[in-house]
Scaffold this motif. Structure first.
Motif, mmCIF file in Angstrom:
data_model
loop_
_atom_site.group_PDB
_atom_site.id
_atom_site.type_symbol
_atom_site.label_atom_id
_atom_site.label_comp_id
_atom_site.label_asym_id
_atom_site.label_seq_id
_atom_site.Cartn_x
_atom_site.Cartn_y
_atom_site.Cartn_z
ATOM 1 N N TRP A 108 -0.430 0.943 -10.468
ATOM 2 C CA TRP A 108 0.938 1.147 -10.013
ATOM 3 C C TRP A 108 1.580 -0.224 -9.795
ATOM 4 O O TRP A 108 0.886 -1.228 -9.657
ATOM 5 C CB TRP A 108 0.959 1.938 -8.701
ATOM 6 C CG TRP A 108 0.526 3.361 -8.860
ATOM 7 C CD1 TRP A 108 -0.674 3.898 -8.505
ATOM 8 C CD2 TRP A 108 1.285 4.422 -9.438
ATOM 9 N NE1 TRP A 108 -0.718 5.233 -8.827
ATOM 10 C CE2 TRP A 108 0.482 5.584 -9.400
ATOM 11 C CE3 TRP A 108 2.561 4.515 -9.984
ATOM 12 C CZ2 TRP A 108 0.914 6.814 -9.882
ATOM 13 C CZ3 TRP A 108 3.005 5.749 -10.473
ATOM 14 C CH2 TRP A 108 2.189 6.876 -10.409
ATOM 15 N N SER A 109 2.893 -0.244 -9.731
ATOM 16 C CA SER A 109 3.607 -1.512 -9.608
ATOM 17 C C SER A 109 3.446 -2.164 -8.237
ATOM 18 O O SER A 109 3.857 -3.307 -8.051
ATOM 19 C CB SER A 109 5.100 -1.311 -9.920
ATOM 20 O OG SER A 109 5.635 -0.214 -9.208
ATOM 21 N N ASN A 110 2.822 -1.466 -7.283
ATOM 22 C CA ASN A 110 2.500 -2.102 -5.999
ATOM 23 C C ASN A 110 1.068 -2.621 -5.969
ATOM 24 O O ASN A 110 0.584 -3.087 -4.934
ATOM 25 C CB ASN A 110 2.726 -1.128 -4.835
ATOM 26 C CG ASN A 110 1.750 0.048 -4.861
ATOM 27 O OD1 ASN A 110 1.027 0.246 -5.839
ATOM 28 N ND2 ASN A 110 1.758 0.841 -3.801
ATOM 29 N N ASP A 112 -1.724 -0.807 -6.570
ATOM 30 C CA ASP A 112 -2.721 0.260 -6.407
ATOM 31 C C ASP A 112 -3.217 0.738 -7.771
ATOM 32 O O ASP A 112 -2.435 0.818 -8.725
ATOM 33 C CB ASP A 112 -2.120 1.468 -5.676
ATOM 34 C CG ASP A 112 -1.836 1.193 -4.215
ATOM 35 O OD1 ASP A 112 -2.274 0.147 -3.711
ATOM 36 O OD2 ASP A 112 -1.169 2.045 -3.585
ATOM 37 N N PHE A 195 2.514 6.259 -1.300
ATOM 38 C CA PHE A 195 3.880 5.740 -1.384
ATOM 39 C C PHE A 195 4.893 6.869 -1.232
ATOM 40 O O PHE A 195 5.886 6.733 -0.505
ATOM 41 C CB PHE A 195 4.084 5.027 -2.722
ATOM 42 C CG PHE A 195 5.467 4.456 -2.905
ATOM 43 C CD1 PHE A 195 5.779 3.198 -2.402
ATOM 44 C CD2 PHE A 195 6.458 5.173 -3.560
ATOM 45 C CE1 PHE A 195 7.053 2.667 -2.558
ATOM 46 C CE2 PHE A 195 7.736 4.658 -3.716
ATOM 47 C CZ PHE A 195 8.027 3.397 -3.211
ATOM 48 N N ASP A 208 14.345 1.224 -5.551
ATOM 49 C CA ASP A 208 13.397 0.752 -4.543
ATOM 50 C C ASP A 208 12.513 1.856 -3.979
ATOM 51 O O ASP A 208 11.597 1.582 -3.211
ATOM 52 C CB ASP A 208 14.149 0.082 -3.393
ATOM 53 C CG ASP A 208 14.881 -1.179 -3.830
ATOM 54 O OD1 ASP A 208 14.402 -1.834 -4.781
ATOM 55 O OD2 ASP A 208 15.926 -1.487 -3.232
ATOM 56 N N LEU A 211 7.697 4.049 -7.712
ATOM 57 C CA LEU A 211 6.736 3.123 -8.298
ATOM 58 C C LEU A 211 6.610 3.379 -9.784
ATOM 59 O O LEU A 211 6.858 4.477 -10.274
ATOM 60 C CB LEU A 211 5.354 3.288 -7.643
ATOM 61 C CG LEU A 211 5.210 2.892 -6.182
ATOM 62 C CD1 LEU A 211 3.768 3.104 -5.734
ATOM 63 C CD2 LEU A 211 5.628 1.446 -5.950
#
Length: 546
Positions: A108-110, A112, A195, A208, A211
């Motif tokens: 994921w883009s965070n 994870d 998330f 924002d 993800l």
């Protein structure tokens, strides 16, 4: 990553349109051949949501598809190929249990990892009645999904299980021949539970609050804006094959506005309609492709007038479909006299096209339309009637309902048609709430099997805005999905039968054209994927040639 936006102001018919541009250092990188891998494009409509469980329009699905990926994705030949799944699944002897291994490098883009639990969470969210997903019935192929949707079982009984972080097991109600195609669809995309839970009701309402695990990240969208930006996702497992660093998108509901942006060099891609098709047909940038999209009228069966089948039949036959495709669209779209479009599915026995085999089910016939209207007046006890047609506020939609208004009032004396055009997000809300008489909409299937069209009008289907309720029809759908799941000819014959019931017998929906994609694409931009079904477009493989 902070993004700058270059605003190019263009005056067009008194309207000022903002064209997105570059300024982001990373996204403006130059390729090894000296080419800047950044493009600007238009979209004919805005994003309504980025939540794959809540979308009900193609523009939202397009955006979600740019930033998300499921077990399978669609390749350049429009076939399903492996996505987050790293290998074809193992399948049980009864062909009901599929076990997938996920890619170790899917993130994921965070930061994870993408896990099997992300799919379990997302699938359970779609079928949970509390979500009210318009796409929930598409998961009925999975064990217990229908029971869950109808509040007869808990979401945690759905036939999806995380064996471990990278092993996902899916148990079906019955064997189905099209599972890989089905799993490319937007409702089958994963979501990061931690998330989504933390974001709550705001999930998917802005750039924002979502993800990405797909080719791009979405930036510069507040939830109501008419422009946004896709930035290459460097953490995407297949990032080496994503060439574009940036795609700037500007909504241009008016075709002329999009063409003007193309001509001034402010965009490299824009869709075409009506007179612009004729103008640019010989241009080297012009392209046209047939799609499985259909345009149709939907009727509210919860209202007295439009609950009358004879009125619905009258309206269905009261407008000239060929005149419409020739004068309003002119982009290669063609008149459609059935619900399933041509070139979409073939008889497994004789290879005959579905549309050709089932024939013309509803044609332009003003005399029959008048006869049905006479019967409707008698049954409704009225001499005159006023109806409102609801549509989105795009240029083509407005022209479409104006055409329908003129044709219906000309061919059905004593019917007055009023028009209501609103932004797409509002149109979807009104149809979902049943706050309309008749609406004009389009439908694009997620995968190439007629059941994807037919199941829209399942009595408890999330996209059944007409509130059609037929025990016979529902039983037929169940036969297609279960009884005849492994008997392709019987399954096919039942689908032919249900289309006739839907269109000829009950006049639930009035299809009138099959769409085509006509567009201008800068010749230096290569490998943009234009889909005949599912989403409209993908930039995953696109690039700018030197």
């Amino acid at each position: 990553m902070k993004n700058g936006i270059l605003i190019a102001m263009i005056a067009l018919i008194g309207v000022v349109i903002a064209a997105c541009g570059g300024g982001d250092k990373a996204s403006d990188q130059v390729a090894n051949d000296g080419t800047k891998q950044s493009i600007k494009v238009t979209s004919a409509g805005e994003i309504a949501t980025l939540d794959s469980a809540l979308y009900s329009d193609t523009f939202s699905s397009d955006a979600i598809g740019q930033i998300s990926e499921g077990l399978y994705r669609v390749n350049p030949d429009n076939d399903a190929e492996l996505g987050i799944a790293k290998a074809e699944p193992t399948v049980s002897a009864d062909k009901k249990v599929y076990t997938f291994q996920l890619r170790d490098d899917a993130k994921w883009s965070n930061g994870d990892p993408v896990t099997a639990s992300d799919f379990v969470f997302a699938f359970q969210k779609v079928v949970d009645p509390k979500t009210a997903s318009p796409s929930s019935n598409q998961l009925d192929v999975i064990k217990n999904a229908n029971q869950i949707r109808n509040e007869k079982a808990s979401p945690d009984t759905l036939g999806v299980k995380a064996i471990n972080d990278k092993t996902l097991e899916i148990t079906l109600e019955n064997p189905i021949p099209y599972l890989p195609k089905l799993l490319t669809g937007t409702p089958f995309l994963p979501q990061n539970e931690k998330f989504v839970t933390a974001t709550g009701s705001k999930y998917g309402t802005s750039a924002d609050t979502v993800l990405s695990n797909g080719p791009f990240l979405l930036k510069d969208w507040s939830g109501i804006g008419t422009s946004w930006t896709y930035i290459k996702n460097k953490d995407y497992w297949d990032a080496t094959n994503v060439k574009l660093n940036k795609v700037a998108v500007q909504v241009a509901k008016d075709t002329g506005a999009g063409v003007n942006l193309y001509q001034t060099g402010d965009v490299q891609y824009t869709a075409l309609t009506d007179e612009f098709v004729q103008k640019y047909k010989t241009d080297k940038a012009y392209h046209s492709k047939e799609k499985s999209l259909i345009g149709y009228l939907g009727f509210n069966e919860d209202r007295k007038a439009t609950a009358n089948v004879h009125l619905r039949k009258a309206l269905s036959m009261a407008f000239d479909k060929e005149a419409y495709t020739d004068t309003i669209l002119g982009d290669g779209s063609k008149a459609l006299n059935g619900y399933i479009p041509s070139g979409f599915a073939k008889d497994p026995g004789n290879n005959k096209d579905f549309r050709a085999e089932n024939g013309d089910l509803v044609t332009f016939d003003p005399e029959k339309a008048k006869s049905e209207w006479v019967t409707a007046k008698q049954e409704l006890g009225v001499d005159k009637l006023t109806l409102e047609i609801l549509s989105s506020d795009t240029e083509v939609s407005k022209k479409t309902v104006e055409f329908l208004q003129s044709e219906i009032q000309k061919n059905l004396p004593d019917i007055t048609i009023k028009l209501k055009s609103v932004p797409l997000k509002n149109r979807l809300a009104l149809t979902t709430a049943g706050d309309y008489d008749v609406f004009y909409g389009t439908w694009m299937p997620d995968y190439s099997d007629p059941i994807n069209f037919l199941e829209v009008y399942q009595s408890d289907g999330g996209l059944n805005f007409s509130k059609y309720d037929s025990a016979t029809y529902d039983a037929g759908l169940n036969d297609i999905k279960s009884t005849y799941a492994t008997e392709p000819e019987k399954r096919w014959d039942k689908m032919l039968e249900l289309e006739k019931q839907l269109i000829q017998t009950d006049a639930v929906v009035a299809p009138f054209y099959q769409g085509a994609s006509a567009y201008l694409l800068d010749p230096t931009v290569k490998d943009v994927q234009i889909y005949p079904f599912g989403r409209n477009i993908s930039y995953r493989l696109a690039y700018v040639a030197k």
